[in-house]
Scaffold this active site. Structure first.
Site, PDB file in Angstrom:
ATOM      1  N   ASN A  63       1.007  -1.525  -0.087  1.00 39.23           N
ATOM      2  CA  ASN A  63      -0.366   0.125   0.195  1.00 39.23           C
ATOM      3  C   ASN A  63       0.613   0.839   0.210  1.00 39.23           C
ATOM      4  O   ASN A  63       1.288   1.546   0.645  1.00 39.23           O
ATOM      5  CB  ASN A  63      -0.897  -0.203   1.332  1.00 39.23           C
ATOM      6  CG  ASN A  63      -1.659   1.436   1.059  1.00 39.23           C
ATOM      7  OD1 ASN A  63      -1.972   1.972   0.509  1.00 39.23           O
ATOM      8  ND2 ASN A  63      -2.392   1.178   2.292  1.00 39.23           N
ATOM      9  N   LYS A  65      -0.055   4.150  -0.570  1.00 38.75           N
ATOM     10  CA  LYS A  65      -0.389   5.305   0.235  1.00 38.75           C
ATOM     11  C   LYS A  65      -1.016   6.580  -0.413  1.00 38.75           C
ATOM     12  O   LYS A  65      -0.664   6.892  -1.439  1.00 38.75           O
ATOM     13  CB  LYS A  65      -0.478   5.803   2.253  1.00 38.75           C
ATOM     14  CG  LYS A  65      -0.256   4.267   2.878  1.00 38.75           C
ATOM     15  CD  LYS A  65      -0.212   4.066   3.940  1.00 38.75           C
ATOM     16  CE  LYS A  65      -0.281   2.975   4.874  1.00 38.75           C
ATOM     17  NZ  LYS A  65      -0.142   3.409   6.356  1.00 38.75           N
ATOM     18  N   HIS A 147      -9.217   0.581   5.222  1.00 34.92           N
ATOM     19  CA  HIS A 147      -8.168   1.077   6.203  1.00 34.92           C
ATOM     20  C   HIS A 147      -8.420   1.672   6.957  1.00 34.92           C
ATOM     21  O   HIS A 147      -9.375   2.679   6.874  1.00 34.92           O
ATOM     22  CB  HIS A 147      -7.354   1.203   5.167  1.00 34.92           C
ATOM     23  CG  HIS A 147      -5.907   1.431   5.612  1.00 34.92           C
ATOM     24  ND1 HIS A 147      -5.370   2.571   6.922  1.00 34.92           N
ATOM     25  CD2 HIS A 147      -4.758   0.474   5.006  1.00 34.92           C
ATOM     26  CE1 HIS A 147      -3.900   2.265   6.324  1.00 34.92           C
ATOM     27  NE2 HIS A 147      -3.610   1.338   6.274  1.00 34.92           N
ATOM     28  N   GLU A 149      -6.980   4.136   8.317  1.00 38.96           N
ATOM     29  CA  GLU A 149      -6.889   5.881   8.042  1.00 38.96           C
ATOM     30  C   GLU A 149      -8.740   6.198   7.523  1.00 38.96           C
ATOM     31  O   GLU A 149      -8.831   7.756   7.603  1.00 38.96           O
ATOM     32  CB  GLU A 149      -5.812   6.039   7.216  1.00 38.96           C
ATOM     33  CG  GLU A 149      -4.451   5.681   7.767  1.00 38.96           C
ATOM     34  CD  GLU A 149      -3.604   5.117   6.692  1.00 38.96           C
ATOM     35  OE1 GLU A 149      -2.357   4.809   7.515  1.00 38.96           O
ATOM     36  OE2 GLU A 149      -3.826   4.976   5.807  1.00 38.96           O
ATOM     37  N   GLU A 217      -5.223  -4.667  10.667  1.00 35.38           N
ATOM     38  CA  GLU A 217      -3.979  -4.514  10.760  1.00 35.38           C
ATOM     39  C   GLU A 217      -4.263  -3.489  12.071  1.00 35.38           C
ATOM     40  O   GLU A 217      -5.004  -2.866  12.120  1.00 35.38           O
ATOM     41  CB  GLU A 217      -3.468  -2.888   9.562  1.00 35.38           C
ATOM     42  CG  GLU A 217      -3.147  -3.922   8.811  1.00 35.38           C
ATOM     43  CD  GLU A 217      -3.169  -3.205   7.835  1.00 35.38           C
ATOM     44  OE1 GLU A 217      -2.122  -2.813   7.202  1.00 35.38           O
ATOM     45  OE2 GLU A 217      -4.152  -2.103   7.471  1.00 35.38           O
ATOM     46  N   GLY A 223       2.811   2.523  10.673  1.00 34.73           N
ATOM     47  CA  GLY A 223       3.273   3.905  11.145  1.00 34.73           C
ATOM     48  C   GLY A 223       3.490   4.108  11.938  1.00 34.73           C
ATOM     49  O   GLY A 223       4.817   5.180  11.938  1.00 34.73           O
ATOM     50  N   SER A 263       3.944  -2.284  10.011  1.00 32.83           N
ATOM     51  CA  SER A 263       5.268  -1.883  10.259  1.00 32.83           C
ATOM     52  C   SER A 263       5.782  -2.825   9.822  1.00 32.83           C
ATOM     53  O   SER A 263       6.714  -3.344  10.224  1.00 32.83           O
ATOM     54  CB  SER A 263       5.356  -1.463  12.096  1.00 32.83           C
ATOM     55  OG  SER A 263       4.788  -0.392  11.422  1.00 32.83           O
TER      56      SER A 263
END
Length: 307
Positions: A63, A65, A147, A149, A217, A223, A263
């Protein structure tokens, strides 16, 4: 790939049989179970021969992003095109929308391309959105939905994401369906509740599970540089597979790939890949580095090695 079962005496799934407990014993037992979901884990990993619990092919997605320029993506695609990748892995990358055409036109056919999100239905007067039809038209085979985010920054809720998934699947696009808990939810012992609620929103509406990959996730690991220990990730993956078995079907539980994200990098992927219920990865920052992403793809070899 040989499928070899493994048994670990101190880590055997999530639903353990036990005698009936009185209230004080029950409270102690629940505290023990919840403690297994804390960030800090003192467990030593099992030493056993590892394999995939599911029957699907190892899957690694990158991904990208909101990263990249035309020049940097040209370099990244060149690195991916020249990388030596294990054959028994499905590999997908997800560039920013504005670079999809560039990537689909130049990337090796060995690697498929995914959108990072899609609209809930057919395109039209929806400013800023991308339709499933547009993704297919430009050559995408997959789309990432749910996701964290999009959930926690943009504000997409479980039902909205589920409807997106149903539409994408009905139109012939594969779905990488993301689930995962916030740090405060994990610390409150709600990891399973959150993940199961998110899974149910998909299960309530999708026409089939044939083209769905579940990506677990944990939000606190995305991140941040913090990674769930292999045992923490395995524990949730076991629970997700068990939920599918009980709420969808045993066949779906076996066939559906459950991948880990948070990560993941070239240094930690091999140990994570050894876990029986981790069927691959959804990779963020490390997928922007061609050689490192290739290392993660090739961690499938850890499935064939004794721990």
């Amino acid at each position: 790939m040989a499928m070899i079962s493994t048994y670990c005496p101190h880590f055997n799934g999530l639903r353990r049989s036990s005698p009936k407990l009185d209230s004080s014993q029950s409270q102690s037992f629940l505290q023990h179970i919840n403690s297994q979901l804390r960030l800090a884990s003192s467990r030593k990993p099992c030493r056993a021969v590892t394999a995939m619990a599911g029957s699907g092919k190892f899957f690694v997605g990158g991904n990208w992003k909101c990263n990249g320029t035309k020049d940097s993506i040209t370099k990244l695609v060149s690195d991916l095109n020249s990388a030596k990748l294990e054959t028994d892995v499905d590999v997908v990358v997800s560039p920013p929308f504005v670079y999809l055409d560039q990537v689909t036109a130049s990337l090796t056919g060995r690697i498929e391309v995914s959108g990072q999100n899609s609209w809930i239905g057919k395109g039209g007067a929806f400013t800023g959105e991308i339709s499933v039809e547009q993704l297919k038209d430009i050559g995408c085979k997959w789309v990432i939905l749910g996701h964290s985010e999009c959930r926690h920054i943009i504000g997409e809720d479980d039902q909205f994401i589920g409807k997106k998934a149903a539409y994408a699947l009905n139109e012939g696009l594969g779905v990488i369906a993301c689930i995962g808990e916030l740090l405060e939810e994990r610390e409150a012992g709600k990891t399973f509740d959150v993940c199961f609620q998110q899974l149910k929103a998909f299960a309530d509406v999708v026409p089939s599970w044939d083209n769905i990959v579940i990506a677990y996730e944990p939000v606190w690991a995305i991140g941040t540089g913090k990674v769930a220990t292999p045992q923490q990730a395995q524990e949730v993956h076991v629970a997700v597979r068990d939920w599918l078995k009980k709420n969808v079907s045993e066949e779906v539980a076996s066939k559906t790939r459950i991948i880990y994200g948070g990560s993941v990098n070239g240094s930690n992927c091999a140990e994570l890949a050894k876990q029986e219920d981790i069927d691959g990865f959804l990779v963020g920052g490390a997928s922007l580095k061609g050689p490192e992403f290739a290392t993660i793809v090739n961690s499938v070899t850890s499935k064939k090695v004794a721990a």
